[in-house]
Design a protein around this motif. Sequence first.
Motif, mmCIF file in Angstrom:
data_model
loop_
_atom_site.group_PDB
_atom_site.id
_atom_site.type_symbol
_atom_site.label_atom_id
_atom_site.label_comp_id
_atom_site.label_asym_id
_atom_site.label_seq_id
_atom_site.Cartn_x
_atom_site.Cartn_y
_atom_site.Cartn_z
ATOM 1 N N LEU A 114 39.215 44.486 49.847
ATOM 2 C CA LEU A 114 37.520 44.197 50.091
ATOM 3 C C LEU A 114 36.939 42.904 48.998
ATOM 4 O O LEU A 114 36.677 42.779 49.490
ATOM 5 C CB LEU A 114 36.911 45.131 50.113
ATOM 6 N N LEU A 115 37.485 43.387 48.157
ATOM 7 C CA LEU A 115 37.386 42.280 46.660
ATOM 8 C C LEU A 115 37.805 41.237 47.270
ATOM 9 O O LEU A 115 36.821 39.531 46.829
ATOM 10 C CB LEU A 115 37.862 42.326 45.462
ATOM 11 N N LEU A 116 38.742 40.541 48.133
ATOM 12 C CA LEU A 116 39.215 39.183 48.122
ATOM 13 C C LEU A 116 38.983 39.293 49.925
ATOM 14 O O LEU A 116 38.764 38.159 50.210
ATOM 15 C CB LEU A 116 40.906 40.055 48.241
ATOM 16 N N GLU A 117 38.807 39.959 50.485
ATOM 17 C CA GLU A 117 38.404 39.876 52.153
ATOM 18 C C GLU A 117 36.798 39.992 52.366
ATOM 19 O O GLU A 117 36.456 39.098 53.737
ATOM 20 C CB GLU A 117 39.141 40.818 52.746
ATOM 21 N N ASP A 118 36.256 40.833 51.777
ATOM 22 C CA ASP A 118 34.663 41.415 51.687
ATOM 23 C C ASP A 118 34.320 41.496 50.174
ATOM 24 O O ASP A 118 33.252 42.927 50.723
ATOM 25 C CB ASP A 118 34.439 42.555 53.942
ATOM 26 N N THR A 135 32.683 51.177 39.706
ATOM 27 C CA THR A 135 33.239 49.405 40.487
ATOM 28 C C THR A 135 35.033 49.846 41.811
ATOM 29 O O THR A 135 34.928 50.188 41.102
ATOM 30 C CB THR A 135 33.843 48.447 39.331
ATOM 31 N N ALA A 136 34.557 48.879 42.490
ATOM 32 C CA ALA A 136 35.617 48.833 42.874
ATOM 33 C C ALA A 136 37.438 47.720 42.647
ATOM 34 O O ALA A 136 38.028 47.218 42.713
ATOM 35 C CB ALA A 136 35.842 48.129 45.068
ATOM 36 N N SER A 137 37.685 48.406 41.066
ATOM 37 C CA SER A 137 38.474 48.193 40.377
ATOM 38 C C SER A 137 39.618 49.214 40.246
ATOM 39 O O SER A 137 40.421 48.976 38.974
ATOM 40 C CB SER A 137 38.336 47.433 39.454
ATOM 41 N N TYR A 138 39.500 50.447 40.956
ATOM 42 C CA TYR A 138 40.575 52.053 40.779
ATOM 43 C C TYR A 138 41.930 51.101 41.180
ATOM 44 O O TYR A 138 42.569 51.797 40.216
ATOM 45 C CB TYR A 138 39.884 52.558 41.680
ATOM 46 N N GLN A 139 42.029 50.681 42.350
ATOM 47 C CA GLN A 139 43.410 49.931 41.946
ATOM 48 C C GLN A 139 43.884 48.978 42.253
ATOM 49 O O GLN A 139 44.615 48.409 42.484
ATOM 50 C CB GLN A 139 43.844 50.251 43.675
ATOM 51 N N ALA A 140 42.400 48.582 41.832
ATOM 52 C CA ALA A 140 43.005 46.185 41.247
ATOM 53 C C ALA A 140 43.809 46.653 39.477
ATOM 54 O O ALA A 140 42.897 46.989 38.612
ATOM 55 C CB ALA A 140 41.671 45.275 40.943
ATOM 56 N N SER A 141 44.733 45.596 39.719
ATOM 57 C CA SER A 141 45.297 44.875 39.051
ATOM 58 C C SER A 141 45.899 43.956 38.817
ATOM 59 O O SER A 141 46.071 43.807 40.042
ATOM 60 C CB SER A 141 46.336 46.611 38.783
ATOM 61 N N GLU A 182 43.414 34.224 39.881
ATOM 62 C CA GLU A 182 42.665 35.352 40.602
ATOM 63 C C GLU A 182 43.059 36.478 40.250
ATOM 64 O O GLU A 182 41.847 36.698 41.178
ATOM 65 C CB GLU A 182 43.534 34.251 41.886
ATOM 66 N N ALA A 183 43.696 36.514 40.150
ATOM 67 C CA ALA A 183 43.658 38.190 39.843
ATOM 68 C C ALA A 183 42.635 38.859 38.838
ATOM 69 O O ALA A 183 41.771 39.800 39.180
ATOM 70 C CB ALA A 183 44.665 38.788 39.273
ATOM 71 N N GLU A 184 42.398 37.895 37.969
ATOM 72 C CA GLU A 184 41.152 38.241 37.153
ATOM 73 C C GLU A 184 39.815 38.335 37.338
ATOM 74 O O GLU A 184 39.181 39.314 37.028
ATOM 75 C CB GLU A 184 42.271 37.510 35.689
ATOM 76 N N ARG A 185 39.656 36.579 38.102
ATOM 77 C CA ARG A 185 38.539 37.123 38.510
ATOM 78 C C ARG A 185 38.293 37.619 39.432
ATOM 79 O O ARG A 185 36.864 38.628 39.899
ATOM 80 C CB ARG A 185 38.413 35.344 39.571
ATOM 81 N N LEU A 186 39.348 38.710 40.529
ATOM 82 C CA LEU A 186 38.650 39.512 40.962
ATOM 83 C C LEU A 186 38.464 40.873 40.387
ATOM 84 O O LEU A 186 37.141 41.527 40.780
ATOM 85 C CB LEU A 186 39.526 39.902 42.667
ATOM 86 N N VAL A 240 33.110 44.433 39.597
ATOM 87 C CA VAL A 240 32.073 44.754 38.272
ATOM 88 C C VAL A 240 30.756 43.596 38.845
ATOM 89 O O VAL A 240 29.442 44.023 38.644
ATOM 90 C CB VAL A 240 31.833 44.326 36.646
ATOM 91 N N GLU A 241 31.111 42.528 38.076
ATOM 92 C CA GLU A 241 29.249 41.683 39.543
ATOM 93 C C GLU A 241 28.909 42.072 40.301
ATOM 94 O O GLU A 241 27.288 42.522 40.466
ATOM 95 C CB GLU A 241 30.030 39.815 39.387
ATOM 96 N N LEU A 242 30.145 42.296 41.441
ATOM 97 C CA LEU A 242 29.247 43.290 42.545
ATOM 98 C C LEU A 242 28.329 44.511 42.870
ATOM 99 O O LEU A 242 27.441 44.892 43.076
ATOM 100 C CB LEU A 242 30.246 43.586 43.525
#
Length: 284
Positions: free
Chosen positions: A30-34, A55-61, A74-78, A83-85
């Motif tokens: 959802l960081l990418l889509e919504d 934050t929604a970074s648990y499964q973000a890598s 792009e991955a670093e930005r997401l 954190v920003e959200l």
Amino acid sequence: METLVLDGGLATHLETLGADLGDELWSARLLLEDPALIRRVHADYFAAGAEVATTASYQASLPGFMRRGLSVAEAERLIRLSVELARQARDEHGSGLVAASVGPYGAYLADGSEYTGAYDLDEDGLLAWHRPRWEILAGAGADLLAVETIPSYPEARALARLLADSPGVRAWVSFSCRDDEHINDGTPLAEAAKLFDGLPQVVAVGVNCTAPRFVPGLVARLHAKPAVAYPNSGETWNATLRRWVGLADPVEYGQAAATWGAELVGGCCRTTPEHIRQIRLHLT
């Protein structure tokens, strides 16, 4: 120390709001889509009485997003966006903390190994895998890191080394546990927790993504640091039916949370804003 109320299951509430998380990126998709939906989830938890947005970074890598075809930039930005959200929702609420989620290596594998700790990397390999995301999240403006759902003693050792190399980074550390004594790979929780005793920037050590019935016994084994506890709802996954079974009543969850003896309390999988609201009611 006054009890700090954490949030609940981010993915659970995303699904309640209509998100389809049937993907190896799970909520990180959802960081990418919504991203606006993620911000709404954080806002709903603050409104329910949470004092911390995780934050929604648990499964973000980086490798997870790059496997999806994104560039490193792009991955670093997401990852920074997660954190920003949370910060946006916190600022709109007017108070609270942001904890940047550092999920285990097993969350990237998406093969269930965060529930066993059966990894294909040793301690040095885990250190190398965690470091890039760690450095991004540590510099993204969160108040602290939520080093969570750790199932493996070698992974805990790797993360303790990262913390020792990051003296300015505050964090809590929480393990996923298979009973009221051991983390998921069989190591006694007390032994794993000792890895963080000498690290002053670790504000709490405890458990998450664990059955609530095990929490009192687990917390009783923690002494050197304040305890953090945010277990699952108490439901169990039926692999044959491919659905959760059982009923976790938010009122009963809130009543139980008041007995855990932890200084940081919230919820993990299958918990909702109503669970957090009941925690708040039963702790005041």
